[in-house]
Enzyme design. Structure first.
Site, PDB file in Angstrom:
ATOM      1  N   GLN A 112      -7.657   5.429 -14.039  1.00 26.76           N
ATOM      2  CA  GLN A 112      -8.710   4.998 -13.107  1.00 26.76           C
ATOM      3  C   GLN A 112      -9.884   4.443 -13.906  1.00 26.76           C
ATOM      4  O   GLN A 112     -10.550   5.184 -14.630  1.00 26.76           O
ATOM      5  CB  GLN A 112      -9.149   6.227 -12.301  1.00 26.76           C
ATOM      6  CG  GLN A 112     -10.276   6.013 -11.341  1.00 26.76           C
ATOM      7  CD  GLN A 112     -10.922   7.348 -10.941  1.00 26.76           C
ATOM      8  OE1 GLN A 112     -10.761   8.355 -11.623  1.00 26.76           O
ATOM      9  NE2 GLN A 112     -11.657   7.349  -9.866  1.00 26.76           N
TER      10      GLN A 112
ATOM     11  N   SER B  22     -15.844   4.340 -13.966  1.00 23.59           N
ATOM     12  CA  SER B  22     -17.142   4.622 -14.588  1.00 23.59           C
ATOM     13  C   SER B  22     -17.449   3.676 -15.729  1.00 23.59           C
ATOM     14  O   SER B  22     -16.551   3.238 -16.459  1.00 23.59           O
ATOM     15  CB  SER B  22     -17.163   6.051 -15.138  1.00 23.59           C
ATOM     16  OG  SER B  22     -16.814   6.953 -14.135  1.00 23.59           O
TER      17      SER B  22
ATOM     18  N   GLU C 177     -24.382  17.762  -7.985  1.00 22.90           N
ATOM     19  CA  GLU C 177     -25.566  17.270  -7.251  1.00 22.90           C
ATOM     20  C   GLU C 177     -25.165  16.188  -6.250  1.00 22.90           C
ATOM     21  O   GLU C 177     -25.637  16.165  -5.112  1.00 22.90           O
ATOM     22  CB  GLU C 177     -26.611  16.687  -8.225  1.00 22.90           C
ATOM     23  CG  GLU C 177     -27.294  17.711  -9.132  1.00 22.90           C
ATOM     24  CD  GLU C 177     -26.429  18.132 -10.317  1.00 22.90           C
ATOM     25  OE1 GLU C 177     -25.362  17.517 -10.535  1.00 22.90           O
ATOM     26  OE2 GLU C 177     -26.812  19.093 -11.013  1.00 22.90           O
TER      27      GLU C 177
ATOM     28  N   GLU D 131      -9.269  11.378  -4.829  1.00 24.54           N
ATOM     29  CA  GLU D 131      -9.605  12.126  -6.048  1.00 24.54           C
ATOM     30  C   GLU D 131     -10.143  13.507  -5.677  1.00 24.54           C
ATOM     31  O   GLU D 131      -9.726  14.526  -6.204  1.00 24.54           O
ATOM     32  CB  GLU D 131     -10.659  11.355  -6.842  1.00 24.54           C
ATOM     33  CG  GLU D 131     -11.131  12.096  -8.091  1.00 24.54           C
ATOM     34  CD  GLU D 131     -12.004  11.230  -9.003  1.00 24.54           C
ATOM     35  OE1 GLU D 131     -12.613  10.257  -8.524  1.00 24.54           O
ATOM     36  OE2 GLU D 131     -12.060  11.544 -10.201  1.00 24.54           O
TER      37      GLU D 131
ATOM     38  N   SER E  53      -9.844   8.838 -18.332  1.00 26.99           N
ATOM     39  CA  SER E  53      -8.863   9.868 -18.698  1.00 26.99           C
ATOM     40  C   SER E  53      -7.501   9.210 -18.872  1.00 26.99           C
ATOM     41  O   SER E  53      -7.075   8.439 -18.019  1.00 26.99           O
ATOM     42  CB  SER E  53      -8.749  10.928 -17.599  1.00 26.99           C
ATOM     43  OG  SER E  53     -10.014  11.345 -17.161  1.00 26.99           O
TER      44      SER E  53
END
Ligand SMILES: Cc1cc2nc3c(=O)[nH]c(=O)nc-3n(C[C@H](O)[C@H](O)[C@H](O)COP(=O)(O)OP(=O)(O)OC[C@H]3O[C@@H](n4cnc5c(N)ncnc54)[C@H](O)[C@@H]3O)c2cc1C
Length: 423
Positions: A146, A149, A392, A264, A181
């Site tokens: 994936q 990011s 968060e 996910e 990853s």
């Protein structure tokens, strides 16, 4: 009544037992009660193996998955036209419950490809792309990663800047992804790129399936604090992607990304449903630790242990509720953000509990069973609190989408992305 190609759940269980008996060993100590000091005391959350060993483990896992797929057990719930069996989640759960009794090669290599990339391909790719990749992913002939990011875009994923520019029937990709990853052993990746910086932030994005072996893809390992290197930086230098490998419409990549992110959270949340990763939430293990150190009658430790245990129980039931919703044909919803948050909250509680019980035994390896080995768990928990949506950010989602609180201010939905301040 079951038809020839639609077994009942019990028949599927029998099929699974026959397949696994022929291809794997029953776990010897499956029903053996936990005894302090006996067996493996590994508590690591991340694999810490070197690249060579990792490749051997991958090959073994691929071999097993191919046999499983060929036996009709590789994609139990998937559509038949793309190699699935079109059976229910109950059939899938029955297989998993039988498999958990056997020693089989690790499935962790395929978690992202099967849990996130494949469902997104199924939802958004053209049929011939589905035909090409879905059976191959489920048979483990290929592995997926994936590529979301970036150094300046994690929680704020829509701020990503890796760009894809159209060139005839192809797209040319330039930029950098991070924390990918398994990129080092992956064959394909799901990538989200900026295709129109003149559009507002969430609107100029497009998703693609990219060949990780294509010229211009450069994968560099990142070393994490647990010691291993499960993640990578991935650089794209003029990488070409055929237009038919696009996921969804041009500039509609945000909804493609959301499909992946919901899946996910479903995968990560589900992994914590059985009482905790690796049996960490298994109260017996923690009770025996207290007993071993003579703390089992201490009221404060007993109280803390009860809290840890209740946390895992509540998460398990909550997760079951979310899974039942999926089973009833509804999309995974925001409650799965709650499942992931509960899992990491509970792991953090275990971390604090174990740290109080073991104290300095976590700092230096004296060789004593069941002590220093917990350091690998404790060092791994922060990573899980970040991956798949930080604590968060998940609280923000729960606040806005579940509790109906006012939305966080400051998201500019009208200005062109190129005019926004960047991270
Ligand atoms: C174990 C692991 C595996 C990963 N695997 C992958 C992968 O395979 N592919 C991939 O694309 N990415 C992967 N990632 C990256 C992961 O998705 C990001 O790390 C994550 O989205 C957070 O982004 P960031 O690291 O940029 O932190 P930031 O978004 O910069 O956050 C920094 C801090 O600010 C807080 N914060 C940010 N926004 C808000 C807000 N709106 N309100 C309150 N607080 C906020 C965060 O909670 C955090 O504490 C992985 C990460 C980990 C740890």
């Amino acid at each position: 009544m079951a038809s020839a190609d639609q077994p009942t759940v019990d028949e599927l269980r029998e099929e699974a037992t026959a397949f696994l008996s022929a291809n794997a060993e029953l776990k010897a100590d499956e029903d053996k009660p936990f005894v302090w000091g006996e067996g493996d005391d590994d508590s690591a959350l991340f694999e810490e193996v070197d690249r060579e060993v990792e490749l051997q483990q991958l090959a073994e896992a691929q071999k097993f998955r191919a046999k499983r797929y060929d036996a009709g057990l590789g994609w139990i719930t998937g559509p038949k036209e793309f190699g699935g069996r079109e059976l229910s989640q109950a059939h899938e759960r029955a297989y998993s419950s039988v498999e958990s009794k056997y020693s089989v090669p690790s499935g962790s290599f395929f978690g992202i490809g099967l849990g996130m990339v494949a469902p997104t391909i199924l939802a958004h790719a053209q049929d011939h792309v589905k035909e090409r990749y879905l059976p191959a992913l489920h048979r483990a002939d290929i592995v997926g990663c994936q590529l979301f990011s970036e150094p300046g875009a994690g929680s704020d994923l829509a701020g990503l800047t890796t760009k894809a520019e159209r060139d005839g029937d192809e797209w040319v990709v330039n930029g950098q992804k991070v924390w990918t990853s398994g990129a080092h052993y992956s064959d394909i990746g799901e990538i989200i790129c900026r295709t129109d910086p003149d559009q507002p932030k969430h609107k100029g994005l497009t998703g693609f399936v990219v060949d990780m072996k294509a010229p211009g893809v450069e994968v560099r390992p990142l070393r994490q604090m647990t010691g291993g290197a499960s993640f990578n930086e991935v650089f794209f230098h003029d990488v070409r992607i055929p237009d038919d490998h696009r996921l969804g419409e041009v500039n509609a990549g945000w909804s493609v990304a959301i499909t992946t992110l919901l899946n996910e959270r479903a995968s990560i949340g589900a992994s914590g449903s059985g009482g905790g990763i690796g049996g960490i939430g298994n109260a017996t293990r923690l009770i025996e630790m207290l007993r071993h150190f003579g703390l089992d009658q201490d009221k404060v430790f007993r109280d803390e242990l009860a809290r840890v245990y209740s946390g895992f129980q509540v998460a398990k039931w909550n997760n079951q509720r979310a899974m039942d919703k999926i089973k009833a044909g509804q999309a995974p919803g925001p409650e799965l953000s709650g499942a992931k948050l509960s899992l990491t909250h509970n792991m953090q509680a275990v971390t604090e509990f174990v740290a109080k019980v073991l104290g300095p035994r976590l700092i230096a390896n004296t060789g004593e069973w069941g002590t220093f080995s917990w350091a690998q768990f404790i060092l791994g928990v922060p990573g899980l609190r970040v991956a798949g949506g930080t604590d968060e950010v998940l609280r923000k989602i729960i606040g806005e989408q579940v509790l109906g609180l006012p939305k966080e201010p400051g998201i500019d939905t009208t200005s062109p992305f190129k005019d926004l301040l960047k991270n």
